[in-house]
Design an enzyme around this catalytic site. Structure first.
Site, PDB file in Angstrom:
ATOM      1  N   ASN A 232     -19.811   3.636  10.205  1.00 49.67           N
ATOM      2  CA  ASN A 232     -19.310   2.269  10.045  1.00 49.67           C
ATOM      3  C   ASN A 232     -19.082   1.572  11.379  1.00 49.67           C
ATOM      4  O   ASN A 232     -19.148   0.345  11.473  1.00 49.67           O
ATOM      5  CB  ASN A 232     -18.010   2.266   9.246  1.00 49.67           C
ATOM      6  CG  ASN A 232     -18.216   2.599   7.784  1.00 49.67           C
ATOM      7  OD1 ASN A 232     -19.345   2.722   7.319  1.00 49.67           O
ATOM      8  ND2 ASN A 232     -17.125   2.752   7.055  1.00 49.67           N
TER       9      ASN A 232
ATOM     10  N   ILE B  45     -12.897  -4.637   7.611  1.00 48.03           N
ATOM     11  CA  ILE B  45     -12.050  -3.439   7.551  1.00 48.03           C
ATOM     12  C   ILE B  45     -12.488  -2.535   6.390  1.00 48.03           C
ATOM     13  O   ILE B  45     -11.744  -2.343   5.429  1.00 48.03           O
ATOM     14  CB  ILE B  45     -10.569  -3.817   7.417  1.00 48.03           C
ATOM     15  CG1 ILE B  45     -10.365  -4.877   6.311  1.00 48.03           C
ATOM     16  CG2 ILE B  45     -10.017  -4.325   8.742  1.00 48.03           C
ATOM     17  CD1 ILE B  45      -8.902  -5.119   5.957  1.00 48.03           C
TER      18      ILE B  45
ATOM     19  N   TYR C 100       0.811  -1.217   0.000  1.00 48.84           N
ATOM     20  CA  TYR C 100       0.000   0.000   0.000  1.00 48.84           C
ATOM     21  C   TYR C 100       0.847   1.272   0.000  1.00 48.84           C
ATOM     22  O   TYR C 100       0.325   2.353  -0.255  1.00 48.84           O
ATOM     23  CB  TYR C 100      -0.914   0.039   1.230  1.00 48.84           C
ATOM     24  CG  TYR C 100      -1.935  -1.062   1.311  1.00 48.84           C
ATOM     25  CD1 TYR C 100      -2.176  -1.930   0.246  1.00 48.84           C
ATOM     26  CD2 TYR C 100      -2.682  -1.241   2.478  1.00 48.84           C
ATOM     27  CE1 TYR C 100      -3.113  -2.944   0.349  1.00 48.84           C
ATOM     28  CE2 TYR C 100      -3.634  -2.244   2.579  1.00 48.84           C
ATOM     29  CZ  TYR C 100      -3.839  -3.095   1.522  1.00 48.84           C
ATOM     30  OH  TYR C 100      -4.774  -4.091   1.636  1.00 48.84           O
TER      31      TYR C 100
ATOM     32  N   LYS D 155     -13.105   0.685   4.088  1.00 51.94           N
ATOM     33  CA  LYS D 155     -12.304   1.889   3.867  1.00 51.94           C
ATOM     34  C   LYS D 155     -13.215   3.056   3.560  1.00 51.94           C
ATOM     35  O   LYS D 155     -14.160   2.943   2.766  1.00 51.94           O
ATOM     36  CB  LYS D 155     -11.337   1.681   2.698  1.00 51.94           C
ATOM     37  CG  LYS D 155     -10.407   2.873   2.456  1.00 51.94           C
ATOM     38  CD  LYS D 155      -9.756   2.801   1.093  1.00 51.94           C
ATOM     39  CE  LYS D 155     -10.717   3.179  -0.007  1.00 51.94           C
ATOM     40  NZ  LYS D 155     -10.087   3.262  -1.348  1.00 51.94           N
TER      41      LYS D 155
ATOM     42  N   LEU E 173     -18.224  -3.693   1.170  1.00 55.67           N
ATOM     43  CA  LEU E 173     -19.286  -2.951   0.502  1.00 55.67           C
ATOM     44  C   LEU E 173     -19.276  -3.195  -1.006  1.00 55.67           C
ATOM     45  O   LEU E 173     -19.848  -2.421  -1.781  1.00 55.67           O
ATOM     46  CB  LEU E 173     -19.159  -1.456   0.804  1.00 55.67           C
ATOM     47  CG  LEU E 173     -19.114  -1.138   2.308  1.00 55.67           C
ATOM     48  CD1 LEU E 173     -18.915   0.342   2.538  1.00 55.67           C
ATOM     49  CD2 LEU E 173     -20.369  -1.636   3.001  1.00 55.67           C
TER      50      LEU E 173
END
Length: 272
Positions: A237, A225, A47, A227, A186
């Site tokens: 969330n 997790i 990342y 984002k 999602l």
């Protein structure tokens, strides 16, 4: 914050994913999440944001010991010596003496996981990682990794959402007391205005996103997790444990579709 308990270890059930977050945006998002009560942050060597995650943690008022940090070793660093060396470099970038969980980011077919696990075991013995695991391993790979590993496999992090339900892997993880960490819960944005989630959310006074995350975290041994860079979405969330979905609602939410899941993934990857 609710927790997932596996192998006697408690992990915050909702964390912050940082894929595609870099630079100032990453620093500010992680800082906001910590301020709002998040205690689970996920990053990776691939990342290119471990330094920003570490700075945000160092600048926050939260003690390091209170935050669960996961990072991931790139497949190219899967050999024992590379696992050790690259993880120590990750620790330097993160500004911490240890990470709570170290994962192999993707399977490397050219390297036996036995060799990878030896590097993880060395790091654990030196106190530089607390736990080890894998990412993007299907059930058969996870089973094989557990057979070869010299260190317990605490978690498998995989893409998981109502269109991609990983039934066999999820059942296996529950059977062997391993955490399944759901990334992209999602469906790469494909659930934001989903009519089924919208209808159920109206019944519970929740957003479609909150319904999707509650569905994910309703499974045994599953953490997630998601984002987001929005402060309000960060707050929403985490606010998903004050309602329960009925069995009928959960059944309606789950709509496995490899075609739809792949299409949403590719759309996200291509920026469409």
């Amino acid at each position: 914050m609710e927790h997932v308990t596996v192998q006697g270890v408690e992990v915050p059930a909702v964390g912050l994913g940082t894929w595609q977050l870099t630079g100032r945006e990453c620093y500010e998002t992680v800082s906001a999440a910590l301020e709002l009560g998040y205690r689970h942050i996920d990053t990776a060597q691939m990342y290119d944001n471990e330094e920003q995650v570490g700075r945000a943690l160092a600048d926050s008022a939260v003690d390091r010991e209170d935050v669960w940090i996961t990072t991931k070793v790139t497949p190219g660093n899967a050999r024992r010596d590379d696992v050790v060396e690259s993880t120590r470099e990750s620790l330097d970038r993160l500004g911490t003496d240890y990470v709570d969980l170290l994962l192999l980011h993707w399977p490397n077919p050219l390297v036996s996981f036995r060799d990878t696990a030896r590097g993880m075991a060395e790091l654990r013995d030196d106190g530089q990682i607390r736990h080890a695991g894998v990412s993007n391993f299907r059930r058969w790979r996870l089973r094989r990794a557990r057979e070869k590993s010299t260190v317990p496999i605490l978690a498998d992090q995989v893409r998981f959402h109502p269109f991609y339900t990983h039934g066999a892997l999820r059942e296996y993880c529950a059977k062997v007391d391993t955490m399944l960490t759901a990334y992209s819960p999602l469906a790469h944005g494909g659930l934001l205005d989903d009519p089924v989630l919208t209808e159920i959310g109206e019944r519970h006074d929740k957003t479609p996103v909150q319904v999707a995350l509650r569905w994910v975290t309703g499974f045994e041994n599953v953490a997630t997790i998601p984002k987001t860079t929005s402060r309000e979405h960060l707050r929403q969330n985490a606010a998903i444990f004050d309602f329960e979905l009925t069995d009928d609602e959960r059944d309606r939410i789950a709509r496995p579709s490899y075609l739809k899941s792949t299409g949403l993934f590719l759309r996200n990857e291509m920026g469409i």
